[in-house]
Write a protein that holds these residues in place. Structure first.
Motif, PDB file in Angstrom:
ATOM      1  N   ILE A 258      56.036  51.507  49.109  1.00  0.00           N
ATOM      2  CA  ILE A 258      56.317  52.280  48.399  1.00  0.00           C
ATOM      3  C   ILE A 258      57.421  51.743  47.707  1.00  0.00           C
ATOM      4  O   ILE A 258      58.752  52.314  48.618  1.00  0.00           O
ATOM      5  N   THR A 259      57.845  51.278  46.581  1.00  0.00           N
ATOM      6  CA  THR A 259      59.335  51.456  46.042  1.00  0.00           C
ATOM      7  C   THR A 259      59.748  52.129  44.884  1.00  0.00           C
ATOM      8  O   THR A 259      58.595  52.749  44.204  1.00  0.00           O
ATOM      9  N   ARG A 260      60.949  52.603  44.813  1.00  0.00           N
ATOM     10  CA  ARG A 260      61.179  53.344  43.837  1.00  0.00           C
ATOM     11  C   ARG A 260      62.824  53.598  43.758  1.00  0.00           C
ATOM     12  O   ARG A 260      63.134  52.861  45.290  1.00  0.00           O
ATOM     13  N   THR A 261      63.156  53.655  42.937  1.00  0.00           N
ATOM     14  CA  THR A 261      65.031  53.627  42.449  1.00  0.00           C
ATOM     15  C   THR A 261      65.252  55.062  42.218  1.00  0.00           C
ATOM     16  O   THR A 261      65.024  55.661  41.639  1.00  0.00           O
ATOM     17  N   LEU A 262      66.104  55.432  43.475  1.00  0.00           N
ATOM     18  CA  LEU A 262      66.694  56.618  44.188  1.00  0.00           C
ATOM     19  C   LEU A 262      68.025  57.003  42.958  1.00  0.00           C
ATOM     20  O   LEU A 262      68.962  55.943  43.396  1.00  0.00           O
ATOM     21  N   ILE A 263      68.901  58.407  42.919  1.00  0.00           N
ATOM     22  CA  ILE A 263      69.775  58.902  42.661  1.00  0.00           C
ATOM     23  C   ILE A 263      70.233  59.036  44.175  1.00  0.00           C
ATOM     24  O   ILE A 263      69.583  60.511  44.002  1.00  0.00           O
ATOM     25  N   HIS A 264      71.590  59.389  44.717  1.00  0.00           N
ATOM     26  CA  HIS A 264      72.324  60.167  45.493  1.00  0.00           C
ATOM     27  C   HIS A 264      73.145  61.454  45.422  1.00  0.00           C
ATOM     28  O   HIS A 264      73.573  60.584  43.966  1.00  0.00           O
ATOM     29  N   GLU A 265      73.667  61.839  45.460  1.00  0.00           N
ATOM     30  CA  GLU A 265      74.348  62.469  45.456  1.00  0.00           C
ATOM     31  C   GLU A 265      76.289  61.671  44.932  1.00  0.00           C
ATOM     32  O   GLU A 265      77.120  62.239  44.803  1.00  0.00           O
ATOM     33  N   ARG A 266      76.065  60.870  46.428  1.00  0.00           N
ATOM     34  CA  ARG A 266      77.432  59.847  46.263  1.00  0.00           C
ATOM     35  C   ARG A 266      77.015  58.430  46.020  1.00  0.00           C
ATOM     36  O   ARG A 266      75.625  58.100  46.815  1.00  0.00           O
ATOM     37  N   SER A 267      77.754  57.412  46.300  1.00  0.00           N
ATOM     38  CA  SER A 267      77.121  56.116  46.371  1.00  0.00           C
ATOM     39  C   SER A 267      77.233  56.145  48.519  1.00  0.00           C
ATOM     40  O   SER A 267      78.118  56.233  48.844  1.00  0.00           O
ATOM     41  N   LEU A 268      76.177  54.681  48.851  1.00  0.00           N
ATOM     42  CA  LEU A 268      75.373  54.119  49.017  1.00  0.00           C
ATOM     43  C   LEU A 268      76.625  53.462  50.014  1.00  0.00           C
ATOM     44  O   LEU A 268      76.968  52.979  49.421  1.00  0.00           O
ATOM     45  N   GLU A 269      76.910  53.283  50.845  1.00  0.00           N
ATOM     46  CA  GLU A 269      78.202  52.823  52.458  1.00  0.00           C
ATOM     47  C   GLU A 269      77.464  51.961  52.596  1.00  0.00           C
ATOM     48  O   GLU A 269      77.535  50.901  52.880  1.00  0.00           O
ATOM     49  N   ARG A 342      78.101  59.882  70.269  1.00  0.00           N
ATOM     50  CA  ARG A 342      77.439  59.135  68.709  1.00  0.00           C
ATOM     51  C   ARG A 342      77.429  60.014  67.730  1.00  0.00           C
ATOM     52  O   ARG A 342      77.261  60.486  67.870  1.00  0.00           O
ATOM     53  N   ASP A 343      79.159  59.465  67.793  1.00  0.00           N
ATOM     54  CA  ASP A 343      79.725  60.452  67.222  1.00  0.00           C
ATOM     55  C   ASP A 343      79.497  59.488  65.192  1.00  0.00           C
ATOM     56  O   ASP A 343      79.900  60.004  63.934  1.00  0.00           O
ATOM     57  N   ASN A 344      79.520  58.421  65.120  1.00  0.00           N
ATOM     58  CA  ASN A 344      79.633  57.845  64.520  1.00  0.00           C
ATOM     59  C   ASN A 344      78.554  57.352  63.671  1.00  0.00           C
ATOM     60  O   ASN A 344      78.835  56.126  62.559  1.00  0.00           O
ATOM     61  N   TYR A 345      77.822  57.512  63.730  1.00  0.00           N
ATOM     62  CA  TYR A 345      76.209  57.905  62.187  1.00  0.00           C
ATOM     63  C   TYR A 345      76.633  58.296  61.301  1.00  0.00           C
ATOM     64  O   TYR A 345      76.594  59.426  61.308  1.00  0.00           O
ATOM     65  N   GLU A 346      76.102  57.839  60.734  1.00  0.00           N
ATOM     66  CA  GLU A 346      76.487  57.873  59.094  1.00  0.00           C
ATOM     67  C   GLU A 346      75.363  58.479  58.363  1.00  0.00           C
ATOM     68  O   GLU A 346      73.791  57.176  58.673  1.00  0.00           O
ATOM     69  N   MET A 347      74.745  59.405  57.967  1.00  0.00           N
ATOM     70  CA  MET A 347      73.649  59.601  57.667  1.00  0.00           C
ATOM     71  C   MET A 347      73.878  59.089  55.966  1.00  0.00           C
ATOM     72  O   MET A 347      74.821  60.014  55.659  1.00  0.00           O
ATOM     73  N   PRO A 348      72.517  58.745  55.688  1.00  0.00           N
ATOM     74  CA  PRO A 348      72.605  58.495  54.111  1.00  0.00           C
ATOM     75  C   PRO A 348      72.543  59.615  52.963  1.00  0.00           C
ATOM     76  O   PRO A 348      72.170  61.385  53.489  1.00  0.00           O
ATOM     77  N   PRO A 349      73.676  59.467  51.800  1.00  0.00           N
ATOM     78  CA  PRO A 349      73.974  60.310  51.035  1.00  0.00           C
ATOM     79  C   PRO A 349      72.427  61.458  50.648  1.00  0.00           C
ATOM     80  O   PRO A 349      71.489  60.410  50.728  1.00  0.00           O
ATOM     81  N   LEU A 350      72.287  62.483  50.104  1.00  0.00           N
ATOM     82  CA  LEU A 350      71.195  63.137  49.749  1.00  0.00           C
ATOM     83  C   LEU A 350      70.256  62.364  48.404  1.00  0.00           C
ATOM     84  O   LEU A 350      71.603  62.174  47.389  1.00  0.00           O
ATOM     85  N   VAL A 351      69.445  62.742  48.468  1.00  0.00           N
ATOM     86  CA  VAL A 351      69.217  61.819  46.784  1.00  0.00           C
ATOM     87  C   VAL A 351      68.573  63.938  46.221  1.00  0.00           C
ATOM     88  O   VAL A 351      68.674  64.364  46.822  1.00  0.00           O
ATOM     89  N   VAL A 352      68.796  63.342  44.722  1.00  0.00           N
ATOM     90  CA  VAL A 352      69.381  64.223  43.919  1.00  0.00           C
ATOM     91  C   VAL A 352      68.106  64.037  42.591  1.00  0.00           C
ATOM     92  O   VAL A 352      67.912  62.834  42.473  1.00  0.00           O
ATOM     93  N   ASN A 353      67.549  65.270  42.517  1.00  0.00           N
ATOM     94  CA  ASN A 353      66.557  65.174  41.564  1.00  0.00           C
ATOM     95  C   ASN A 353      67.121  65.298  39.675  1.00  0.00           C
ATOM     96  O   ASN A 353      68.160  66.274  39.743  1.00  0.00           O
ATOM     97  N   SER A 354      66.938  64.858  38.995  1.00  0.00           N
ATOM     98  CA  SER A 354      67.325  64.977  38.197  1.00  0.00           C
ATOM     99  C   SER A 354      66.307  64.462  36.684  1.00  0.00           C
ATOM    100  O   SER A 354      65.995  63.914  37.145  1.00  0.00           O
ATOM    101  N   ASN A 355      66.773  64.402  35.923  1.00  0.00           N
ATOM    102  CA  ASN A 355      65.523  63.950  34.354  1.00  0.00           C
ATOM    103  C   ASN A 355      65.982  62.248  34.597  1.00  0.00           C
ATOM    104  O   ASN A 355      64.938  61.800  34.508  1.00  0.00           O
TER     105      ASN A 355
END
Lengths: 509, 275
Positions: A258-269, A342-355
């Motif tokens: 499954i592929t889809r373009t998503l929008i996050h709350e901030r840019s991905l690292e 294990r403190d330097n693991y970064e979670m991806p920013p949340l996916v947000v819903n919008s129009n």
């Protein structure tokens, strides 16, 4: 009577007029990127000068190529600053390219012609799994960490490879780019070159040449091309492969992608990949807050995901990344978390819903493994999907095809510079066939290892699966604190082992 | 029965050819070695993909690369699109035409000469497979001494090559001098052969022929090998300045011939005609 006779004669003469034949040294059949890349590389050399009567390289394709003007229009130039939904709604496949591919495109001069705003290099990569808390992170500081890695880097760069790996930002791990973007630029280069003839036609028949003669391709309009070497670039249901009686094996993976373009709350690292029991899920950064989702899931799950509303879909993606380990290692679970901090693991920013986000529809396609038994034979070479098709789990497919293109172009140029017959199997194409097959087998082994190794059960056995995940966690931990090993992995995944060290077309005479 | 007849007729042809080649000329010597002549006149597998021909085809790649490098260097490193098309090449001892065809594909107008009828027959048959090459490459059944008797062929060729041939001929010094007659002033000569050393005996005769069968048995005669110093002298006496002596080595695992720093076994030599 006389009239009838004349009419017959006329028809016959018409037919002969229509079926004129041309000659070409190399004929590439089909639309895949790899074949176009091979031609682009061949055209960079002093070889294959057209004669008075014919050109020496021909590209025959049926489907039209994407236009490069789509990627250069002024709207898209603004993408990093201003979001343009029109662009994303085209939903073209986005692919991760590694360093070797970037280097290859750079050597052809294609990278300079591409719209750099649409190439997103990433400098970090986070991999973890659902059954445990271990993870591995690759980042651009990796190489600066210790002197052994630095030493290794120097050794690799100076002895193994003459390429300049710092072209696209220092120590980038790769970049994500739209596949059609690369294809359109390469196609433009091929089309505009006077050494190559481009024919948009369907192929009627191919008569493979016997040992020493030329092969014959007949087009729908009756034109006949005689050629020394056919490059089968025509995708998974290759007609070239079929016409040359090269067997191919294929099996479905029983999964959908499954592929889809998503929008996050901030840019991905960077890139994020997580292994779930149902298959891997990955986020590739695009410009701005956008990312590309690639999720391999079983058929049932995929169908469900496609049909659920957007809110639920985004929730599901977030849950898959944030859900903690549900695995219980019994009393060992107390030991494991304390192994290493294990403190330097970064979670991806949340996916947000919008129009805007709901404009991009999810797409699903079947994952299938396919492989031609031989990648070449007398007067024929297979490349791209015609030769191999892999699971996207290791993001190998596209990069391997480009590697194959580099190998094939190298072999052809070497042979042509020695005045050899380029369609000869034992002295020219055999090398390509062997190297390309070897790369495929390596990648296939890796894919299977990942697929089998990151499941909750091991061939249906739950206990072994549990034990395996325990071992895996420790393995990931060891990897995480060991930059030396990580450097090796990054080196392999950059394609530095499979990719040719020297390009014949950049060599000075 | 048929094959018996064929052998008989072939023998007749070959003996006629030998007579034809030696008779009717005022030369005091011949470069033909009778034993080698019979050996090569029976050989028709030049283009088969068999283990015994692989090293030769691999070597062909390297030697054309070598020749190309020196031809370009001789032109001050400039390659125009029709640089090779303007060159006239002579391949002395063309055998099945492996080198001649390669030179033809590069674009050179090539003449391949060989005294054995069988080699010329194989070469001509194979040439017909590539229609473009037919215009570029010609073969002639003759020896070099006969060829240069004809004034038309004297001082005609931009370069001459006699690769892996000199160890099969008699009167080697005269042979090189005759090649020199065919080359233009400032033209190039390319020669390759094996050195007369213990290593070459071990590798080319004991290992390649007797033990592994990479090369047909009886192809080589160690006594006729030429050391680089000796060949150097021959080439200089024929009016050339030697530009480079390059060693080469066969690498059987990847079936490649590679440049080798010493000239103890296989080596190639390139010379430039002074006058």
């Amino acid at each position: 009577m006389i009239n009838l006779g004349t009419r017959k004669w006329n028809r016959a003469s018409l037919r002969t007029c229509r079926s004129y034949s041309t000659y070409s040294d190399i004929t590439v059949v089909g639309n895949d990127t790899a074949g176009i890349a091979t031609i682009a590389a061949l055209l960079k050399t002093e070889l294959f000068q057209p004669s008075k009567s014919h050109k020496r390289i021909t590209l025959v394709h049926k489907a039209p190529f994407p236009s490069s003007s789509d990627y250069n229009n002024s709207d898209i130039q603004k993408i990093p600053d201003q979001d343009t939904p029109q662009y994303f709604s085209r939903q073209n496949p986005i692919t991760t390219i590694n360093f070797s591919t970037l280097q290859f495109l750079h050597s052809l001069g294609a990278l300079d012609k591409m719209n750099h705003k649409l190439i997103t290099p990433y400098k970090k990569l986070f991999v973890n799994e659902m059954f445990g808390k271990s993870y591995v992170s690759f980042n651009d500081q990796l190489i600066d960490q210790d002197f052994i890695s630095q030493f290794k880097q120097r050794v690799y760069n100076e002895t193994l490879s003459s390429h300049d790996y710092n072209y696209f930002g220092k120590n980038s791990l790769g970049a994500s780019v739209e596949r059609n973007h690369i294809q359109s630029i390469l196609y433009d280069m091929v089309r505009d070159d006077e050494k190559c003839e481009v024919i948009q036609q369907e192929i009627k028949t191919i008569r493979p040449g016997k040992d020493e003669s030329t092969s014959t391709i007949e087009l729908q309009d009756g034109r006949i091309i005689k050629t020394k070497l056919i490059i089968g670039n025509d995708g998974e249901n290759s007609y070239v492969r079929e016409a040359h009686d090269i067997e191919s094996t294929s099996h479905p993976y029983g999964q959908q992608c499954i592929t889809r373009t998503l929008i996050h709350e901030r840019s991905l690292e960077g890139c994020y990949q997580r292994f779930l029991p149902t298959g891997p899920i990955a986020l590739m950064p695009l410009w701005g807050n956008y990312s590309q989702l690639v999720w391999s899931a079983s058929d049932e799950l995929a169908e469900e995901l496609i049909s659920i509303p957007d809110e639920a879909f985004f929730g599901e993606v977030n849950r898959k990344f944030y859900e903690g380990s549900k695995y219980d290692f019994g009393r060992y679970s107390e030991i494991l978390p304390n192994f290493w901090p294990r403190d330097n693991y970064e979670m991806p920013p949340l996916v947000v819903n919008s129009n805007e986000a709901s404009q991009f529809r999810p797409r699903a396609y079947d994952l299938k493994s396919q492989s031609a038994i031989h990648h070449a034979d007398t007067r024929v070479a297979l490349i791209g999907d015609a030769a191999m098709k892999l699971h996207p789990i290791t993001a190998h497919g596209f990069n391997l095809n480009i590697t194959s293109a580099a190998i094939l172009a190298n072999e052809i140029i070497k042979q042509a510079r020695c005045g050899g017959d380029i369609g000869n199997y034992p002295f020219c194409l055999k090398n390509y066939a062997h190297l390309s097959k070897l790369n495929e087998l390596q990648a296939r082994a890796l894919v299977e290892a990942f697929k089998k190794g990151f499941q909750d059960t091991f061939f249906g056995n739950e206990k072994v699966g549990k034990a395996l995940s325990f071992v895996r966690n420790i393995g990931l931990d060891i990897l995480e604190v060991n930059p030396m090993l990580k450097y090796d992995l990054a080196f392999i995944s950059a394609g530095c082992i499979n990719h040719p060290l020297k390009y014949q077309w950049t060599e000075e005479l | 029965m048929f094959s018996h007849n064929l052998t008989l007729s072939l023998r007749r042809v070959s003996s006629q050819a030998k007579r034809g080649v030696t008779r009717g000329s005022t030369r005091s010597f011949s470069s033909i070695n009778e034993e080698e002549f019979d050996n090569f006149n029976r050989y028709d597998k030049w283009w088969k993909d068999s283990p015994e021909m692989r090293p030769l085809h691999a070597y062909n790649k390297l030697r054309v690369e070598f020749m190309r490098e020196y031809l370009i260097q001789d032109n001050d490193g400039v390659v125009t699109p029709d640089f090779f098309n303007n060159l006239k090449a002579l391949d002395v001892g063309s055998g099945g035409g492996i080198l001649s065809e390669s030179l033809g594909r590069l674009g050179c107008q090539t003449l391949g000469i060989d005294p054995t009828p069988m080699s010329i027959k194989v070469a001509k048959e194979h040439l017909c497979n590539d229609l473009e090459l037919v215009e570029k490459v010609k073969y002639k059944q003759t020896t070099i001494e006969e060829l240069v008797e004809d004034e038309e062929h004297q001082n005609k060729y931009d370069f001459a090559a006699s690769m892996e041939v000199i160890e099969h001929v008699n009167n080697q010094a005269e042979f090189v001098k005759n090649i020199a007659k065919a080359v233009k002033p400032n033209g190039l000569i390319f020669l390759s052969t094996l050195a007369k050393t213990t290593e070459s005996w071990l590798l080319s005769i004991k290992l390649a022929e007797d033990l592994l069968g990479f090369v047909p048995r009886g192809t080589h005669n160690w006594d006729k090998y030429v050391n680089p110093e000796v060949l150097h002298e021959m080439v200089e006496n024929a009016g050339f300045r030697v530009l480079k002596t390059q060693g080469a080595m066969y690498e059987p695992i990847t079936n490649q011939m590679i440049y080798w720093p010493c000239t103890n076994v296989n080596y190639m030599m390139v010379g430039k005609k002074l006058y």
